[in-house]
Design an enzyme around this catalytic site. Sequence first.
Site, PDB file in Angstrom:
ATOM      1  N   GLU A   1      -4.724   7.668  -3.093  1.00 48.34           N
ATOM      2  CA  GLU A   1      -5.161   6.381  -2.562  1.00 48.34           C
ATOM      3  C   GLU A   1      -5.368   5.354  -3.688  1.00 48.34           C
ATOM      4  O   GLU A   1      -5.190   4.156  -3.485  1.00 48.34           O
ATOM      5  CB  GLU A   1      -6.439   6.571  -1.733  1.00 48.34           C
TER       6      GLU A   1
ATOM      7  N   HIS B   1       0.836  -1.200   0.000  1.00 46.00           N
ATOM      8  CA  HIS B   1       0.000   0.000   0.000  1.00 46.00           C
ATOM      9  C   HIS B   1       0.877   1.260   0.000  1.00 46.00           C
ATOM     10  O   HIS B   1       0.738   2.130  -0.871  1.00 46.00           O
ATOM     11  CB  HIS B   1      -0.905  -0.025   1.239  1.00 46.00           C
ATOM     12  N   GLU B   2       1.784   1.319   0.935  1.00 49.01           N
ATOM     13  CA  GLU B   2       2.626   2.520   1.024  1.00 49.01           C
ATOM     14  C   GLU B   2       3.556   2.628  -0.186  1.00 49.01           C
ATOM     15  O   GLU B   2       3.877   3.726  -0.621  1.00 49.01           O
ATOM     16  CB  GLU B   2       3.427   2.528   2.328  1.00 49.01           C
TER      17      GLU B   2
ATOM     18  N   HIS C   1       1.765   4.597  -2.785  1.00 51.45           N
ATOM     19  CA  HIS C   1       1.832   6.041  -2.509  1.00 51.45           C
ATOM     20  C   HIS C   1       3.220   6.591  -2.865  1.00 51.45           C
ATOM     21  O   HIS C   1       3.362   7.654  -3.462  1.00 51.45           O
ATOM     22  CB  HIS C   1       1.584   6.308  -1.020  1.00 51.45           C
TER      23      HIS C   1
END
Length: 508
Positions: A299, A269-270, A273
């Site tokens: 997101e 997830h990170e 980003h």
Amino acid sequence: MAEPFRHPLVRQILELARPVWALDYALGLMSWDRETYMPPEGVEARSLAASELSVLRRRLVLNDRLVELVERAQSRLDEMNDYERGVIRVLAREIRVARALPDDFVARFARTVNVASRVWAEAKRLNDFDKFKPYLEEVVKLVREKAERLGYDDHPYDALLDLYEEGWRTKDAERMFARLLPGLRRILDKVLSDEFYPRSHPYEGRDYDVGRLRRLARRLLEALGWDWRRGRLDESPHPFTMGLDVRDVRITVRYEGRDFRRPLYALLHEYGHALYDMQIDPALARTPVGAGASMGVHESQSRLWENVVGRSPWFVKAVKPLVDEHVGFTRDADWLELYRYFNMVRPEPIRVESDELTYNLHIYLRFELEKGMVAGEVRVSDLPELWDRMMEELLGIRPRSYSEGVLQDIHWSLGSVGYFPTYTLGNVIAGQLWSVLTREVPDMYERVARLELGWLREWLGARLHRWGRTYPPRELVVRATGAPPEPEHLLRYLEWKFLQLPSKLEGL
Ligand code: MG
């Protein structure tokens, strides 16, 4: 790219805006440090320093000369290219917000949420909603005042939403959920009545060796093409990404020692980003357009890597040898077992532990409640009961405590109202990108299976990342995918993954 900023007026403006960038850089570094390495007792001095810098930042934004030049530039937009117009749009917005929220209001807000977020943490620990209630009431009062000060056309919540998602309105979010909800429920019901995607898995309860998982995280990042000269990986209680510059992007994860999928998917997830922040055109760096377009678009990038890529069977199969090497006990079963563990579907009281199907139902609940609070239709004292009732309606479960119900998220205590729906918008945009990708790159998942991902980094860079904030988020999505965000793509993706894929996986 050749120098994107050539208009003399824009060059003057950028000169005057550079100290604002420098303050944001300092504030970003201070906040990264607070979440990672700062000794806990440093928190008071840090908050004070940050609020002083924010006041200074507001003065720099409202600098007479800067305001005058931006206003003059607004009447000369036809002489400018897209990047230059982007700079003027972003700064005009900053000026409007800074004017609407005077120093004393900003200071009052900061003081209130500072105390409220500390009381929230304590109340959550003690499972005591009454302790938090008066503080949340104070925050809601200020949030409503903020909306009035910012101004809006239809709904006070519009003013708050716009701070996180430029141009997005309450009715847009309502429409998104209205189109999404029936489909989500239908897919969820089918998945729960089947047993392919399990509700629980023995791996959940297994302990892992933190040192070995740290090494696995680094190996995985490297498999994704991570450049350690431009990025860091650290640890913090809540995983996050801090993009200080295109050449200095930092992510964090958390290792709890049990349920190893949690740090791995936080990492993916990170990473999504971080990749966005790393691939903004360097020529835009240190300018008002040198950042991600919005919370929702940001997101979408984390969700794309976490879910569309990372939770796909092809990716799971490809990384199984790495997982086996570092986790050990997964060696005893085949990749399909790992896939099922990574893709459990279970109605859960806690948002951050929920799966691809139930996650957006959690967001819908928060959206309805916070919209109601801002409109003055929902009272803070009614929150716990409304929360539990909606949980029951949406997910068929009731939280066993306030801590895993209404007290679970930090957002409201920080006054971050209007933020939640951008999480679902991110999922919607990720679904839309999946749609475009599968059409344009039919062998996308065969490439994923070979961990061949450079093409995807480049594709996302060219379509989305490089532009920074040059375009408002909706326009950026239209440029990247051919249409504004439409929830049908996410539903189609979920239907494909959860209803169609299972029968095809044996022969993969
Ligand atoms: Mg995120």
